[in-house]
Design an enzyme around this catalytic site. Structure first.
Site, PDB file in Angstrom:
ATOM      1  N   CYS A  82       0.833  -1.200   0.000  1.00  0.00           N
ATOM      2  CA  CYS A  82       0.000   0.000   0.000  1.00  0.00           C
ATOM      3  C   CYS A  82       0.873   1.258   0.000  1.00  0.00           C
ATOM      4  O   CYS A  82       0.596   2.215  -0.729  1.00  0.00           O
ATOM      5  CB  CYS A  82      -0.924   0.007   1.212  1.00  0.00           C
ATOM      6  SG  CYS A  82      -1.975   1.464   1.315  1.00  0.00           S
ATOM      7  N   CYS A 142      -5.697  -2.721   7.193  1.00  0.00           N
ATOM      8  CA  CYS A 142      -6.659  -1.619   7.148  1.00  0.00           C
ATOM      9  C   CYS A 142      -8.017  -2.025   6.592  1.00  0.00           C
ATOM     10  O   CYS A 142      -9.045  -1.617   7.097  1.00  0.00           O
ATOM     11  CB  CYS A 142      -6.080  -0.450   6.376  1.00  0.00           C
ATOM     12  SG  CYS A 142      -5.677  -0.820   4.659  1.00  0.00           S
TER      13      CYS A 142
END
Lengths: 360, 385
Positions: free
Chosen positions: A91, A188
């Site tokens: 990410c 997340c």
């Protein structure tokens, strides 16, 4: 800005230093429920509050497609291959420091600033070096290990020199809405949901046999992807009269769909002396030498271990000064020299001397 | 930094005369219009006078005006109450694919309850065809809800032609005139509409007030139940200050003023198009540019440039335009209007902005905006190379 205390204080400090600061919230995952509410809502509301308190404009940007294509597909592919991916490393590389950086440049920004616990320093040749965050307990250089020199040159980490309690104290001192907000945990996009259940909605699970390395069947597993090397919980087997030590995952055989288990935290099958890494990235653009000694982490917040790195193109053979437990393919190996973080790569295979460990 | 407001389809600033009228009302009166004492009578007088002004503005009778909290309540009331009142006559409803969510969402709910809804498609100009409408209308149709003009692209719907077709049909005709009310002369008799929704804050009036026109012959049960306000048609103490402000805003919009706005706004569109063309910025209009559209709405596609980057850059430069509606986490939802016009895969969905003019927009504002847009577009194109 994520709506957490770290990025809140990051924005505050930059504003105080006189920067023209724009807060941007990234929405990378869509879990909107039937009431039209997604978990990002509350975080975005916090961004709005904090940005208004600081006196900066704030916006939201949607990177769901970028995240899906560049992070989540990798995540699934790795699990399918029996490995344990690190989506946060990906990410940072593909979304926060690529898609987001690109967007910031579209907004005519000179830099992007993040609330990571990491520091940078620029040498006399203009090369940016990555340093550990001052808070040893929170240092996040592990997750940043795949960033390039170009990405680093555009990045600022304004809280990297602070300890987490100091960050919270600053937030409290300025009355920021996020001062006492709980830190986010877990991956997340999964949050605090049941990981097994989440994964099963994307990948078909193939139950199979669970056995010891000498072939004794110990029971069944629910699907290899649910288990990580060195993991204890969830095996459903206890000790026996001869050996009361708990059982751990010591290996996987993807072809046979077998999960290997063994007794004892420091089971010999879990102990490795070296590993092969791929995709070696060095922040400065090149390895310090073809062969060098430094320290390494094989998972986040692990204590450093002395290693010797032998480069081979962008792959490396990394030999440990002492055996290391539960080296996990798919995770990042990150190299340090004192306070400096060199960069890192992806763990491909682990060895006990010349013998490859049955990890995938 | 100077801030220029070009998002008047979202909401408008209140006219000074509106603020003055409301301030005066709030200072002089506070009574409840339903009370049977002097204070109540004072409030009631204001209510009656306002209702008179508003009824006249659409050629309706005063008792055909039901004050509401705004167009969302008006639309919800019209759709739900008609559907439930006439369900025995049929379960078919006709609307368009490009209505406001306060029409589409109640209809979605009715679909779950067993109603059958036809969503008329639109062409690339954002217009429906009467042939599609005629094909959809059948003996089971009990409600037709079609907006007068669209809030995202400014296209007009053939309300009079549909009204005439329905004058001999059982279906009740509702139109959401929220965006059109401030620009067009509306005559509910000539248009043959049974129900019409509006909102004050789109025409330089206050937020929190609107009305539902309901033809007298049409009997519906109240949507909000409680007290006997609005002749038992809408419970809740009347928002007198808001209603007085609404009536003042309406009184400012004479036919001549509306015509002038339409013509000014059309001029603004040409001003922007000329500036973009002169600078060589690649653009296309989503919808059409024609004099009888709702000219306050101007939807532009800037190929290759993301809505996010356009809208955020403009905002950072002090120009407020719309990038579409945002979800609860602030991220933009793809426009159902542009999807209906151009299809899900069109790059226009994520590369467009809506500019909307209002009574206080000046040619200087528009010139400054066009200059800023050109600069941003050129910089973004340079960045992407």
């Amino acid at each position: 800005m994520s709506g957490g205390v770290d990025s809140s204080v990051t924005a505050l400090l930059l504003k105080q230093q006189g920067y023209d600061v724009v807060g941007v919230f990234m929405k990378n995952w869509d879990d909107t429920d039937e009431y039209g509410v997604c978990t990002a809502t509350e975080d975005y509301e916090d961004v709005a509050k904090v940005a208004s308190e600081i006196g900066i404009p704030y916006y939201s940007i949607n990177f769901e497609k970028e995240y899906w294509d560049r992070v989540f597909q990798y995540f699934l592919k790795e699990y399918k291959a029996g490995r344990t991916p690190n989506p946060d490393v990906m990410c940072n590389k593909e979304v926060k420091f690529k898609a987001f950086l690109d967007y910031a440049e579209e907004l005519d920004a000179d830099y992007i600033a993040m609330g990571h616990y990491a520091q940078t320093t620029t040498d006399e040749n203009g090369i940016v070096h990555m340093l550990r965050g001052a808070d040893g307990n929170k240092d996040q250089t592990y997750f940043l290990s795949q960033l390039s020199q170009d990405q680093l040159k555009k990045a600022m980490f304004p809280i990297g020199h602070l300890q987490k309690p100091q960050v919270r104290a600053i937030a409290a001192e300025y009355g920021l809405a996020t001062a006492a907000k709980k830190d986010s945990t877990g991956i997340c996009f999964i949050g605090e949901r049941n990981f097994k259940q989440f994964l099963s909605t994307y990948l078909p699970a193939q139950p199979g046999q669970m056995m010891t390395t000498d072939g004794t069947v110990m029971g069944h597993h629910d699907g290899l992807m649910y288990y990580t090397i060195g993991q204890r919980s969830g095996l459903g087997i206890g000790g026996n009269s001869e050996n009361s030590e708990p059982w751990f995952v010591v290996g996987k055989d993807l072809a046979k769909n077998v999960l290997y288990v063994g007794q004892g935290f420091n089971n010999p099958h879990l102990m490795a002396t070296s590993l092969d890494a791929s995709g070696m990235n060095f922040f400065t653009g090149q390895a310090p030498a073809a062969e060098f000694h430094c320290t390494a982490k094989f998972r986040y917040r692990q204590k450093d271990v002395g290693v010797t790195v032998k480069m081979n193109g962008d792959a490396a053979k990394i030999v440990f000064d002492e055996p290391v437990r539960a080296i996990t393919p798919g995770q990042a190996v990150v190299l340090y020299n004192g306070n400096e973080c060199y960069g890192g790569g992806t763990i491909e295979a682990a060895y006990n001397d010349a013998k490859v460990l049955q990890y995938v | 930094m100077q801030h220029v407001y070009l998002d008047n389809a979202a909401t408008t600033p209140m006219a000074p005369a509106v603020i003055a009228a409301m301030t005066q009302q709030m200072q002089a009166d506070f009574g409840n219009a339903s009370s049977t004492h002097w204070f109540g009578r004072q409030a009631h007088m204001q209510l009656d006078a306002s209702r008179q002004v508003i009824a006249q503005s659409i050629n309706a009778q005063p008792d055909e005006i039901i004050f509401t909290s705004g167009a969302t309540e008006s639309n919800n009331t019209a759709i739900n109450q008609v559907a439930h009142e006439f369900a025995a006559r049929g379960k078919h409803i006709i609307t368009t694919a490009i209505e406001h969510p306060s029409v589409l969402q109640p209809l979605k709910q009715l679909e779950k309850e067993g109603f059958d809804v036809t969503y008329l498609p639109v062409d690339e100009k954002g217009e429906i065809s009467l042939a599609d409408f005629d094909a959809a209308l059948d003996d089971e149709t009990i409600l037709v809800s079609i907006m007068m003009g669209n809030n995202e692209v400014g296209s007009r719907m053939p309300i009079q032609a549909i009204g005439e077709r329905l004058s001999q049909h059982q279906a009740i005709f509702h139109t959401d005139a929220t965006q059109a009310y401030g620009l067009l002369d509306i005559d509910v008799q000539a248009l043959h509409v049974d129900l019409l929704s509006t909102s004050a804050h789109k025409i330089n009036g206050p937020k929190g007030v609107g009305f539902l026109y309901r033809r007298n012959q049409l009997m519906l049960k109240p949507f909000l139940r409680g007290g006997e306000q609005e002749k038992k048609r809408r419970a809740g103490t009347e928002n007198i200050a808001g209603i007085v402000g609404f009536a003042k805003a309406v009184s400012l919009l004479t036919p001549a003023v509306k015509a002038q706005h339409q013509s000014d706004y059309l001029g603004f569109k040409h001003q922007i198009m000329t500036a973009l063309a002169d600078a060589g910025v690649d653009y296309a209009v989503n919808g059409s540019v024609q004099a009888d559209n709702l000219n306050h709405v101007f939807n532009l596609w800037l190929a290759g440039l993301s809505t996010y980057a356009l809208q955020t850059n403009l905002d950072l430069d002090g120009f407020a335009v719309s990038g579409g509606s945002a979800c609860t986490a602030g991220s933009l939802e793809p426009s159902h209007v542009l999807i209906a016009m151009f299809g899900q895969a069109s790059p226009r969905i994520s590369e467009s902005i809506r500019i909307s003019f209002g009574a206080f927009t000046t040619a200087d504002d528009v010139a400054a905006f066009a200059q800023a847009l050109v600069k941003i577009a050129q910089r973004l194109h340079a960045h992407s190379k």
